[in-house]
Structures are given as structure tokens and as C-alpha cells.
Enzyme design. Structure first.
Site, PDB file in Angstrom:
ATOM      1  CG  ASP A  12      -2.010  -1.089   1.168  1.00 47.15           C
ATOM      2  OD1 ASP A  12      -2.405  -1.699   0.210  1.00 47.15           O
ATOM      3  OD2 ASP A  12      -2.382  -1.812   2.052  1.00 47.15           O
ATOM      4  N   GLY A  39      -4.360  -4.535  -3.605  1.00 49.23           N
ATOM      5  CA  GLY A  39      -5.236  -3.742  -3.855  1.00 49.23           C
ATOM      6  C   GLY A  39      -4.732  -2.187  -4.264  1.00 49.23           C
ATOM      7  CB  THR A 127      -6.180 -10.195   2.113  1.00 51.71           C
ATOM      8  OG1 THR A 127      -5.699 -11.459   1.130  1.00 51.71           O
ATOM      9  CG2 THR A 127      -5.128  -9.257   2.250  1.00 51.71           C
ATOM     10  CD  GLN A 231       0.833  -8.856  -2.342  1.00 50.29           C
ATOM     11  OE1 GLN A 231       1.674  -9.269  -3.225  1.00 50.29           O
ATOM     12  NE2 GLN A 231      -0.563  -8.626  -2.510  1.00 50.29           N
ATOM     13  CB  THR A 246       2.057 -11.997   1.185  1.00 54.36           C
ATOM     14  OG1 THR A 246       1.157 -12.744   0.381  1.00 54.36           O
ATOM     15  CG2 THR A 246       3.168 -11.558   0.294  1.00 54.36           C
TER      16      THR A 246
HETATM   17  P1  GDP Z   1      -0.624   0.089  -3.697  1.00 57.57           P
HETATM   18  O1  GDP Z   1      -1.389  -1.138  -3.023  1.00 57.57           O
HETATM   19  O2  GDP Z   1       0.849   0.364  -3.287  1.00 57.57           O
HETATM   20  O3  GDP Z   1      -1.115   0.452  -5.198  1.00 57.57           O
HETATM   21  O4  GDP Z   1      -1.593   1.258  -2.874  1.00 57.57           O
HETATM   22  P2  GDP Z   1      -3.069   1.356  -2.522  1.00 57.57           P
HETATM   23  O5  GDP Z   1      -3.667   1.827  -3.799  1.00 57.57           O
HETATM   24  O6  GDP Z   1      -3.606   0.317  -1.635  1.00 57.57           O
HETATM   25  O7  GDP Z   1      -2.833   2.477  -1.310  1.00 57.57           O
HETATM   26  C1  GDP Z   1      -2.563   3.772  -1.470  1.00 57.57           C
HETATM   27  C2  GDP Z   1      -3.415   4.811  -1.334  1.00 57.57           C
HETATM   28  O8  GDP Z   1      -2.923   6.305  -1.334  1.00 57.57           O
HETATM   29  C3  GDP Z   1      -4.545   4.938  -2.557  1.00 57.57           C
HETATM   30  O9  GDP Z   1      -5.955   5.415  -1.974  1.00 57.57           O
HETATM   31  C4  GDP Z   1      -3.992   6.115  -3.381  1.00 57.57           C
HETATM   32  O10 GDP Z   1      -5.156   7.024  -4.021  1.00 57.57           O
HETATM   33  C5  GDP Z   1      -3.406   7.064  -2.475  1.00 57.57           C
HETATM   34  N1  GDP Z   1      -2.134   7.685  -2.979  1.00 57.57           N
HETATM   35  C6  GDP Z   1      -1.185   7.397  -3.730  1.00 57.57           C
HETATM   36  N2  GDP Z   1      -0.261   8.381  -3.649  1.00 57.57           N
HETATM   37  C7  GDP Z   1      -0.742   9.279  -2.733  1.00 57.57           C
HETATM   38  C8  GDP Z   1      -0.030  10.646  -2.440  1.00 57.57           C
HETATM   39  O11 GDP Z   1       1.231  11.026  -2.732  1.00 57.57           O
HETATM   40  N3  GDP Z   1      -0.674  11.114  -1.654  1.00 57.57           N
HETATM   41  C9  GDP Z   1      -2.020  10.757  -1.086  1.00 57.57           C
HETATM   42  N4  GDP Z   1      -2.528  11.440  -0.266  1.00 57.57           N
HETATM   43  N5  GDP Z   1      -2.482   9.606  -1.382  1.00 57.57           N
HETATM   44  C10 GDP Z   1      -1.871   8.789  -2.417  1.00 57.57           C
HETATM   45  P1  IMO Z   2      -0.837  -4.301  -2.103  1.00 56.90           P
HETATM   46  O1  IMO Z   2      -0.475  -4.919  -3.453  1.00 56.90           O
HETATM   47  C1  IMO Z   2      -0.633  -4.556   2.172  1.00 56.90           C
HETATM   48  C2  IMO Z   2      -0.682  -8.628   3.955  1.00 56.90           C
HETATM   49  C3  IMO Z   2      -1.928  -8.950   4.747  1.00 56.90           C
HETATM   50  C4  IMO Z   2      -1.258  -9.978   5.596  1.00 56.90           C
HETATM   51  C5  IMO Z   2       0.002 -10.824   4.912  1.00 56.90           C
HETATM   52  C6  IMO Z   2      -0.449 -12.123   4.381  1.00 56.90           C
HETATM   53  O2  IMO Z   2      -2.272  -3.498  -2.166  1.00 56.90           O
HETATM   54  O3  IMO Z   2       0.180  -3.424  -1.689  1.00 56.90           O
HETATM   55  P2  IMO Z   2      -1.895 -12.884   2.387  1.00 56.90           P
HETATM   56  O4  IMO Z   2      -3.511 -12.606   2.101  1.00 56.90           O
HETATM   57  O5  IMO Z   2      -1.351 -12.259   1.205  1.00 56.90           O
HETATM   58  O6  IMO Z   2      -1.765 -14.163   2.606  1.00 56.90           O
HETATM   59  O7  IMO Z   2      -1.828 -11.766   3.827  1.00 56.90           O
HETATM   60  O8  IMO Z   2       0.097  -9.798   3.906  1.00 56.90           O
HETATM   61  N1  IMO Z   2      -0.961  -8.066   2.685  1.00 56.90           N
HETATM   62  C7  IMO Z   2      -0.912  -6.931   2.362  1.00 56.90           C
HETATM   63  N2  IMO Z   2      -0.887  -5.611   2.982  1.00 56.90           N
HETATM   64  N3  IMO Z   2      -0.851  -4.524   0.773  1.00 56.90           N
HETATM   65  C8  IMO Z   2      -1.061  -5.612   0.304  1.00 56.90           C
HETATM   66  O9  IMO Z   2      -1.009  -5.270  -1.413  1.00 56.90           O
HETATM   67  C9  IMO Z   2      -1.177  -6.833   0.823  1.00 56.90           C
HETATM   68  N4  IMO Z   2      -1.519  -8.100   0.442  1.00 56.90           N
HETATM   69  C10 IMO Z   2      -1.157  -8.853   1.693  1.00 56.90           C
HETATM   70  O10 IMO Z   2      -2.447  -7.983   5.430  1.00 56.90           O
HETATM   71  O11 IMO Z   2      -0.539  -9.140   7.093  1.00 56.90           O
HETATM   72 MG    MG Z   3      -2.849  -1.687  -1.885  1.00 52.27          MG
END
Ligand code: GDP
Ligand code: IMO
Ligand code: MG
Length: 449
Positions: A12, A39, A127, A231, A246
């Protein structure tokens, strides 16, 4: 050339935003590990897309590939593709025949194994998508691959072997009364054979590929490839905080193994580490810089959580919050060989009263600049903090238009410190979630690496 995007921390970090931005210069976007546990959020023209499985580039009309290193839940895949179609997009998604399929019993087992582990505090807070159990079956040579779904006879053979084992595991080891539960269909050979053969029909219609060969041909034609890591490094099965990880390799080495593109090719390209300017995580396990120990810190964590929207994309869980951890980032940069970094969410840290970074750890009277190799040692690490001057609220869109020099000096000092410590230049700075809210210093597709 190739560009590989890797999460530097705990997932994330905002990978989706950068894949989306730079993916515009790629022809093919490849996921090489993980499944619908990811996600990734992409915001385009005010429209938000949350993708779990389909590579983020699909909203850009690129070819999205799920490589052989992925675990693919066909239910999620088709739900997501159909959802994008309903929103007017025509995603072109290909799936490696060598990728493993997630079956409904994997999800059920994920849930009951986590519950069993929780008595010993070993649950990873997964997850619940069946990721771990599917990779277990892959390593145990009892998995069902995407290619197997294309041939109903092979599919049935595989199911007839494996389903009774899964049923016994659920009933005899974990004491689940399947007939009384909602999960009977997840362990029913006939029902699974029928549903998954239907997915096979859909996949056979131009979606299922020999991934390595497909990508080789695309490269021969001059196409540019982007690898989209899911991840993050600290939840990598080999390099992360085992067992709170993971079950795949998000680190850059995984791009080669999980796609069938040679490591020499991946290594000649760019490898960009995506960094969140602080830490957040869903899931369990230690977190040395976590903000949680007293009321004042809890208030600060709540502030960052709300401002940064730190709630799981897949599960909606509130994420835990911590200060930036440099030993974690040095570890990530070394393992994946970062050629550049993107630092996101600097806007979220604006307006704080104090700003800290964990420069090193103290463990048993010694100072450590990198993560120790065992999670028990990591748990015992005490952060050695450095204080930075906080910066005021940012006018993100104006700053993104003007560029890096428009950032407050305090923000620049913070970013330059991070860049120096991980020994990689800054390619981009995220000042907000939108596509226009990123300051780009270097486009990795323009470096001729
Ligand atoms: P990913 O899993 O690494 O693709 O990240 P996610 O999408 O799960 O979570 C990142 C969240 O932060 C999303 O809601 C993005 O829209 C948001 N985001 C990404 N870059 C920035 C940033 O520079 N500032 C803020 N405030 N939000 C951001
Ligand atoms: P993105 O791609 C954050 C975490 C879960 C748990 C561990 C194992 O959005 O960055 P799993 O379901 O993979 O067996 O869970 O890994 N986890 C993540 N945390 N972002 C993700 O993906 C994650 N995918 C798995 O919360 O701790
Ligand atoms: Mg994510």
C-alpha cells in the site's frame, strides 16, 4: 527495456498510482506474483478504480498480463473485468497458463488456518483470499494451473486427487462440519469441475498464454514492458518479517521468475522502489516505529490514518501507522537493487507538530542500520529517531504543476535524506492521490537503461 515497480515497505505504498502514471509509456504491464490480495488504487479524471487482480495498466488500454508467478482466482478476475466493462473500459488481460488457480477451498482453508494460528499469535492477518494455501499447493505439486482449466478431463483428474485431501484437512484436522457449513460447494468435485471448466472456456478465448514466450515475442517487436509488483519487501516470503508475510516474492527478483523474462533483461532495466513517507500496514506482527504507545501518539496515528485514507483497499481494515523506518528501506533497496525511488504521501505529513524518522535501531546495546534477519530480533529493536522540521500544508496541484523546487525546503531535506540513505535518486514525489498530484523528476522509461 523494462521498468519494475516494487513496494519498499509493507504494501500500500501507492504503487498503483505510479504504475498508472508510467504505464502510459509501456505497452505491456505484467503482474509477477500475488493475487487478489493486492489492492491498487488508480484515480483517473476523478474516477477511482480499485483493482485487486487486473494489472493497473488496464485502465490505460494496455495489455495486462498475469504472469506464471501469480495465483489467480478466476471468479475475481472475471468480476473485475466485467466491472471495468460496465464502466466503459475494454481491458485486455492475458493469463499465464502456468499460473496457479485459487479454488474456493483455498479461501476456506485460509480462514480456518488463520483462526487456528491465532491461539499462538502466529496469524498473519491475511486478506482471506486463499493466497497462502494456493502457493502451498503449488510447492506441494498438487496445485491446479490455469492451463489445466482448459481441459475438462485434466481438471477433473486434478480435482479428484486434491479435493478429498482438502476435505479431510477441513473436517478431520480443523473439525469443520462441511455439510452444516456454508462451504459444502467449495469441496464438491462436481460443482468445482463445472464452474472451473466454464472459466476455462472463457480463458481459452484468447486470454490464456505461454507467458515467457508471449513476452519474448512482444519484446522482439520492440514493446516496452512494465512489471507491477504487488505487496511490499517486508512482507516478501523470503526477505520479509516471516511468518507475518505473504506467500510470494514481491521483490525485483520475482519479476524474472514470475514472468519468464530473464534476470539479465530485468536487471538491465529500471527498478523503482515505491516508498510511503511514513509506514502503514494491515495485518499483524511487530512494527518498531508504530505510533501506539500513548494517548498523544494515538491521536497522531488517527490524524494520519484519516488524512491518508489508511484503510485496507481489499478488506477495509484500519491500517496501523508508524514513522518512516530507514533500516527497512535500506534492506529493500539492497534486495531489489533500486535504480530510483518514488516517495508518496508527503502531503499527508504536512501540518504535523513533530516529524520523526527512524534512522537506525538499537538492539542489545548495538546500533543497526539494516533490518536484522529474524523477526524476533526485529521485534526487540528500539528505534533511534532523527527529528525533521515539519512542513506546512501543501497546495498539491500547484506544486505538482511547478515541480520539485516548489516543495517547502523541509520537505526537500526529508526527501534528500531518504534518497541518500537508500542510495537511489528520487524519480517522483507523490503530493496527493490524483494522477496530476505527482511531481515527476525522472520517467524511468526515458533513462535508456
Ligand atoms: P498500492 O497497493 O501500493 O497500489 O497502494 P493502495 O492503492 O492500496 O493505497 C495507496 C492509497 O494512497 C490510494 O488510496 C492512493 O490513491 C493514495 N495515494 C497514492 N499516492 C498518494 C500521495 O502521494 N498522497 C496521498 N494523499 N495519497 C496517495
Ligand atoms: P498491495 O499490493 C498490504 C498482507 C496481509 C497480511 C499478509 C498475508 O495492495 O500493496 P495474504 O492474504 O497475502 O496471505 O496476507 O500480507 N498483505 C498486504 N498488505 N498491501 C497488500 O497488497 C497486501 N497483500 C497482502 O495484510 O498481513
Ligand atoms: Mg494496496
Amino acid at each position: 527495456m523494462t521498468v519494475t515497480i516494487v513496494g519498499s515497505q509493507l504494501g500500500d505504498e501507492g504503487k498503483g498510482a505510479l504504475v498508472d502514471r508510467w504505464g502510459g509509456d509501456a505497452d505491456v504491464i505484467v503482474r509477477y506474483q500475488g493475487g487478489d490480495n493486492a489492492g491498487h488504487t488508480v484515480v483517473q479524471d476523478g474516477d477511482e478504480y480499485k483493482l485487486s487482480l487486473v494489472p493497473s495498466g488496464a485502465v490505460r488500454d494496455k495489455i495486462g498480463v498475469l504472469g506464471n508467478g501469480c495465483v489467480v482466482n478466476p471468479r475475481t478476475l472475471f468480476e473485475e473485468i466485467d466491472g471495468l466493462r460496465d464502466r466503459g473500459l475494454e481491458p485486455d488481460v492475458r493469463v499465464a497458463k502456468r499460473a496457479h488457480a485459487i479454488l474456493p477451498y483455498h479461501r476456506v482453508l485460509d480462514g480456518i488456518e488463520e483462526e487456528a494460528k491465532s491461539d499462538s499469535d502466529l496469524d498473519a492477518g491475511t486478506t482471506g483470499r486463499g493466497i497462502g494455501p494456493t502457493y502451498e499447493d503449488k510447492a506441494g505439486r498438487r496445485g491446479i494451473r490455469i492451463g489445466d482449466l482448459l481441459d475438462p478431463a485434466v481438471l477433473r483428474d486434478r480435482l479428484e486427487y486434491v479435493v478429498p485431501q482438502k476435505r479431510a484437512l477441513a473436517e478431520e484436522l480443523y473439525g469443520l462440519d462441511l455439510e452444516e457449513s456454508d462451504h459444502a460447494d467449495a469441496f464438491d468435485v462436481d460443482a468445482l469441475a463445472e464452474e472451473y471448466a466454464d472459466y476455462g472456456d472463457r480463458l481459452a478465448d484468447g486470454m490464456a498464454i505461454n507467458c515467457s514466450r508471449f513476452l519474448y515475442a512482444r519484446r522482439q517487436d520492440g514493446d516496452r514492458i512494465m512489471f507491477e509488483g504487488a505487496q511490499g519487501t517486508s512482507i516478501d516470503i523470503d526477505h520479509g518479517i516471516y511468518p507475518y508475510v505473504t506467500s510470494s516474492n514481491p521483490t525485483a527478483g520475482g519479476a524474472a521468475v514470475g514472468s519468464g523474462v530473464g534476470p539479465t533483461v530485468v536487471g538491465q532495466g529500471e527498478v523503482v522502489g515505491i516508498v510511503k513517507a511514513y509506514l502503514s500496514r494491515v495485518g499483524t506482527g511487530p512494527l518498531p516505529t508504530e505510533l501506539d504507545t500513548n494517548d498523544r501518539e494515538e491521536e497522531l496515528a488517527d490524524f494520519i490514518r484519516e488524512k491518508g485514507g489508511e484503510f485496507g483497499t481489499v478488506t477495509g481494515r484500519p491500517r496501523r501507522i508508524g514513522w518512516l523506518d530507514m533500516p527497512m528501506l535500506r534492506h529493500a533497496s539492497r534486495i531489489s537493487g533500486f535504480t530510483g525511488i518514488a516517495v508518496n504521501h508527503v502531503d499527508v505529513l504536512a501540518g504535523l507538530d513533530e516529524l520523526k524518522v527512524c534512522h537506525a535501531y538499537e538492539l542489545d546495546g548495538e546500533q543497526l542500520e539494516v533490518m536484522p534477519a529474524t523477526t524476533e530480533e526485529w521485534d526487540r529493536c528500539e528505534p533511534v529517531f532523527r527529528e525533521f522540521d515539519p512542513w506546512p500544508e501543501l497546495d498539491s496541484e500547484a506544486i505538482a504543476r511547478t515541480g520539485y523546487d516548489a516543495l517547502p525546503k523541509g520537505t526537500q531535506a526529508y526527501l534528500e535524506y531518504v534518497s541518500k540513505e537508500v542510495n537511489a535518486p528520487i524519480y517522483a514525489v507523490g503530493v496527493g492521490p490524483g494522477r496530476e498530484e505527482t511531481i515527476e523528476l525522472t520517467n524511468p522509461f526515458s533513462t535508456n537503461a
